[in-house]
Structures are given as C-alpha cells and as structure tokens.
Enzyme design. Structure first.
Site, PDB file in Angstrom:
ATOM      1  N   SER A   6      -4.860  -4.646 -32.048  1.00 50.31           N
ATOM      2  CA  SER A   6      -4.280  -3.461 -32.680  1.00 50.31           C
ATOM      3  C   SER A   6      -5.386  -2.655 -33.340  1.00 50.31           C
ATOM      4  CB  SER A   6      -3.256  -3.866 -33.745  1.00 50.31           C
ATOM      5  OG  SER A   6      -2.993  -2.744 -34.564  1.00 50.31           O
ATOM      6  N   HIS A  31      -3.495  -1.951 -28.277  1.00 54.09           N
ATOM      7  CA  HIS A  31      -2.220  -1.787 -28.980  1.00 54.09           C
ATOM      8  C   HIS A  31      -2.344  -0.654 -29.998  1.00 54.09           C
ATOM      9  CE1 HIS A  31       1.672  -3.334 -30.507  1.00 54.09           C
ATOM     10  NE2 HIS A  31       1.206  -3.085 -31.718  1.00 54.09           N
ATOM     11  N   ASP A  33      -0.372   1.405 -32.973  1.00 53.36           N
ATOM     12  CA  ASP A  33       0.749   1.381 -33.928  1.00 53.36           C
ATOM     13  C   ASP A  33       1.025   2.781 -34.447  1.00 53.36           C
ATOM     14  OD1 ASP A  33       1.451  -1.445 -34.135  1.00 53.36           O
ATOM     15  OD2 ASP A  33      -0.600  -1.694 -34.858  1.00 53.36           O
ATOM     16  N   MET A  35       3.198   5.059 -36.763  1.00 50.72           N
ATOM     17  CA  MET A  35       4.086   4.981 -37.935  1.00 50.72           C
ATOM     18  C   MET A  35       4.284   6.381 -38.498  1.00 50.72           C
ATOM     19  SD  MET A  35       2.464   1.665 -39.808  1.00 50.72           S
ATOM     20  CE  MET A  35       1.845   0.257 -38.879  1.00 50.72           C
ATOM     21  N   HIS A  64       3.334   1.006 -29.709  1.00 51.24           N
ATOM     22  CA  HIS A  64       4.390   0.434 -30.544  1.00 51.24           C
ATOM     23  C   HIS A  64       4.860   1.508 -31.510  1.00 51.24           C
ATOM     24  CE1 HIS A  64       5.237  -2.745 -33.977  1.00 51.24           C
ATOM     25  NE2 HIS A  64       6.326  -2.075 -33.621  1.00 51.24           N
ATOM     26  N   MET A  66       6.944   2.917 -34.516  1.00 54.64           N
ATOM     27  CA  MET A  66       7.665   2.560 -35.748  1.00 54.64           C
ATOM     28  C   MET A  66       8.051   3.881 -36.397  1.00 54.64           C
ATOM     29  SD  MET A  66       5.100  -0.509 -36.851  1.00 54.64           S
ATOM     30  CE  MET A  66       3.904   0.027 -35.634  1.00 54.64           C
ATOM     31  N   MET A 135       8.523  -9.052 -33.976  1.00 56.84           N
ATOM     32  CA  MET A 135       7.628  -8.887 -35.125  1.00 56.84           C
ATOM     33  C   MET A 135       7.534 -10.218 -35.876  1.00 56.84           C
ATOM     34  SD  MET A 135       6.510  -5.844 -34.935  1.00 56.84           S
ATOM     35  CE  MET A 135       5.508  -5.924 -36.420  1.00 56.84           C
ATOM     36  N   ASP A 173       3.787  -9.855 -32.592  1.00 56.93           N
ATOM     37  CA  ASP A 173       2.905  -8.933 -33.322  1.00 56.93           C
ATOM     38  C   ASP A 173       2.953  -9.219 -34.823  1.00 56.93           C
ATOM     39  OD1 ASP A 173       1.531  -6.737 -34.328  1.00 56.93           O
ATOM     40  OD2 ASP A 173       2.887  -5.233 -33.477  1.00 56.93           O
TER      41      ASP A 173
HETATM   42  C1  DX5 Z   1       2.299  -3.963 -38.083  1.00 60.50           C
HETATM   43  C2  DX5 Z   1       1.699  -3.648 -36.732  1.00 60.50           C
HETATM   44  C3  DX5 Z   1       0.753  -4.653 -36.202  1.00 60.50           C
HETATM   45  C4  DX5 Z   1      -0.465  -4.896 -37.049  1.00 60.50           C
HETATM   46  C5  DX5 Z   1      -0.990  -6.244 -36.721  1.00 60.50           C
HETATM   47  O1  DX5 Z   1       3.303  -3.049 -38.354  1.00 60.50           O
HETATM   48  O2  DX5 Z   1       2.735  -3.513 -35.779  1.00 60.50           O
HETATM   49  O3  DX5 Z   1       0.368  -4.315 -34.871  1.00 60.50           O
HETATM   50  O4  DX5 Z   1      -1.451  -3.941 -36.886  1.00 60.50           O
HETATM   51  O5  DX5 Z   1      -2.023  -6.532 -37.609  1.00 60.50           O
HETATM   52  P1  DX5 Z   1      -2.411  -8.031 -37.984  1.00 60.50           P
HETATM   53  O6  DX5 Z   1      -2.798  -8.722 -36.716  1.00 60.50           O
HETATM   54  O7  DX5 Z   1      -3.538  -7.842 -38.931  1.00 60.50           O
HETATM   55  O8  DX5 Z   1      -1.197  -8.654 -38.628  1.00 60.50           O
HETATM   56 ZN    ZN Z   2       2.186  -3.274 -33.602  1.00 60.31          ZN
END
Ligand code: DX5
Ligand code: ZN
Length: 212
Positions: A6, A31, A33, A35, A64, A66, A135, A173
């Site tokens: 990520s 990956h 993220d 948000m 991903h 969110m 998750m 994840d």
């Molecule tokens: C959290 C994200 C993850 C996060 C994982 O909302 O979806 O992808 O970046 O990070 P680590 O591996 O540090 O938990």
């Molecule tokens: Zn993620």
C-alpha cells in the site's frame, strides 16, 4: 501469496521513486487507498496522484475505495486501467449494479468488508465478484494492529466461495507482516496488502517474506 504494497506508507515527496522501487522489489500489484474524508476520517489520493502512480508503476493497480460516492470514483479512476477496483459493502445501496458497472469497464470487481461486517451480507454477490477484501484493521490509516478475528472470517468466506462456485480471490488488508502471513495463508488468503511493514523495512526482503 500475491503481495500488494500500500503506497499509503510511501514517501509522498518521492512517490515515483517509491513506486518504482516496490515494482523492482517484486510486488504483484500496487495497492492504492482512496479516502474521501467522509466514509473514513482521512483523505488521501485523488486522480492526479493515481495518474502519476499509473505512469511510474510496471505492476497492475489495485484500487481500494473508502468513499461515500462509489460510482463517481469508479468513473474517475477507470481511465487509469486498474486491474481491480474494490468498494465497501457498508457504503453501497446497489452493490450488484456497481459490480456490473466496474466489469463493463473491463476492470475486475471487488467488495471490501469492515471488521464487523458479516460474510453473509455478500452471499448473493459472490458469483459475480472477482475479489473479496477483508479488512483486518478499521479503514482509514496505515500502521494499525492486525485484528485476529479476520482468520476465522477468511475460513468462513472460503467455504462460501466454494459453496457458490465463485471464482473470487481473497485479499486481506491491515497490519499484515511476517508475523501473521503463514496463518493467513493456511486460512485461505490469496493476496495481502502491506503498507508499513514493506515501507519500514528493506522492500525486497519484506515482499519476499510475504510470498509464502
Ligand atoms: C487502511 C488501508 C490499508 C493500509 C494498510 O485503511 O486500507 O491499505 O494502508 O497499512 P498497514 O499495512 O500499515 O496496516
Ligand atoms: Zn487498503
């Protein structure tokens, strides 16, 4: 095990360098993220940055979402040709329709479940899905602790995937490291996301340690 670092834990001042480095270190996917500050209490990556990541990456993108308005973001990111776009079941009134939309754009469709969300909530979607992302932390931030109840959840999901003849792969994840990777593998996980574990260590060694 497929490994998707990520980039949330990357150095955003040197994002091109970090994306190239994880690709050269042998990751399978990158990956991303996304948000929006509404579905989760954090804001991260929009289309301008995804465009740069897509140029720097030699590996397929795993997006991903969110966010609150999934369909809007699918339209926004489809042009960067990601391998996967996954959205949260908790935030979608019409998940079946959105899966069809993602697939019609030539992208594999995934659904994400928060730690509290029951597997049964996606039973009737499984045959249409390419990926289910469980998750193992509450979404919003990197660097959190792994929630162990995801392990029996993976086993349950695997049973339901077999029962419904689904071809969906299982991704986990959050808080993934060399400490829990074997247990995840045994439970039936196909692909893991790892942010802080990869970026706080030697990228190649960390990625290799997850390829069990
Ligand atoms: C959290 C994200 C993850 C996060 C994982 O909302 O979806 O992808 O970046 O990070 P680590 O591996 O540090 O938990
Ligand atoms: Zn993620």
């Amino acid at each position: 095990m497929l490994v998707a670092p990520s980039i949330l834990s990357a150095d955003f001042g040197n994002l091109q360098r970090d994306v190239e480095a994880i690709c050269n270190a042998g990751c399978d996917y990158v990956h991303i993220d996304v948000m929006d500050g509404h579905f989760v209490p954090n804001m991260t990556i929009g289309p301008v940055v995804v465009s740069s990541v897509a140029k720097a990456s030699t590996k397929p993108l795993d997006i991903h979402l969110m966010v609150e308005n999934n369909s809007f973001f699918v339209d926004l990111f489809a042009k960067y040709n990601p391998a996967f776009i996954s959205f949260h079941i908790e935030e979608e009134k019409h998940p079946h329709r959105l899966i069809q939309k993602i697939k019609s754009l030539g992208i594999k469709a995934g659904i994400v479940l928060n730690p509290h969300t029951r597997i049964e909530s996606i039973e009737y979607l499984l045959s249409d899905l390419d990926l289910v992302l469980l998750m193992s932390v509450n979404p919003g931030f990197g660097g959190q602790s792994f929630i162990p109840s995801v392990i029996p959840k993976v086993k349950l999901l695997k049973e339901l995937i077999n029962k419904t003849n689904s071809k969906a792969i299982i991704e986990v994840d959050g808080g993934v490291s060399d400490k829990n990777i074997k247990e995840l593998k045994v439970a039936g996980v196909d692909m893991v996301v790892a942010g802080s574990y990869v970026f706080k260590n030697d990228y190649k060694e960390a990625i290799n340690s997850l390829k069990v």
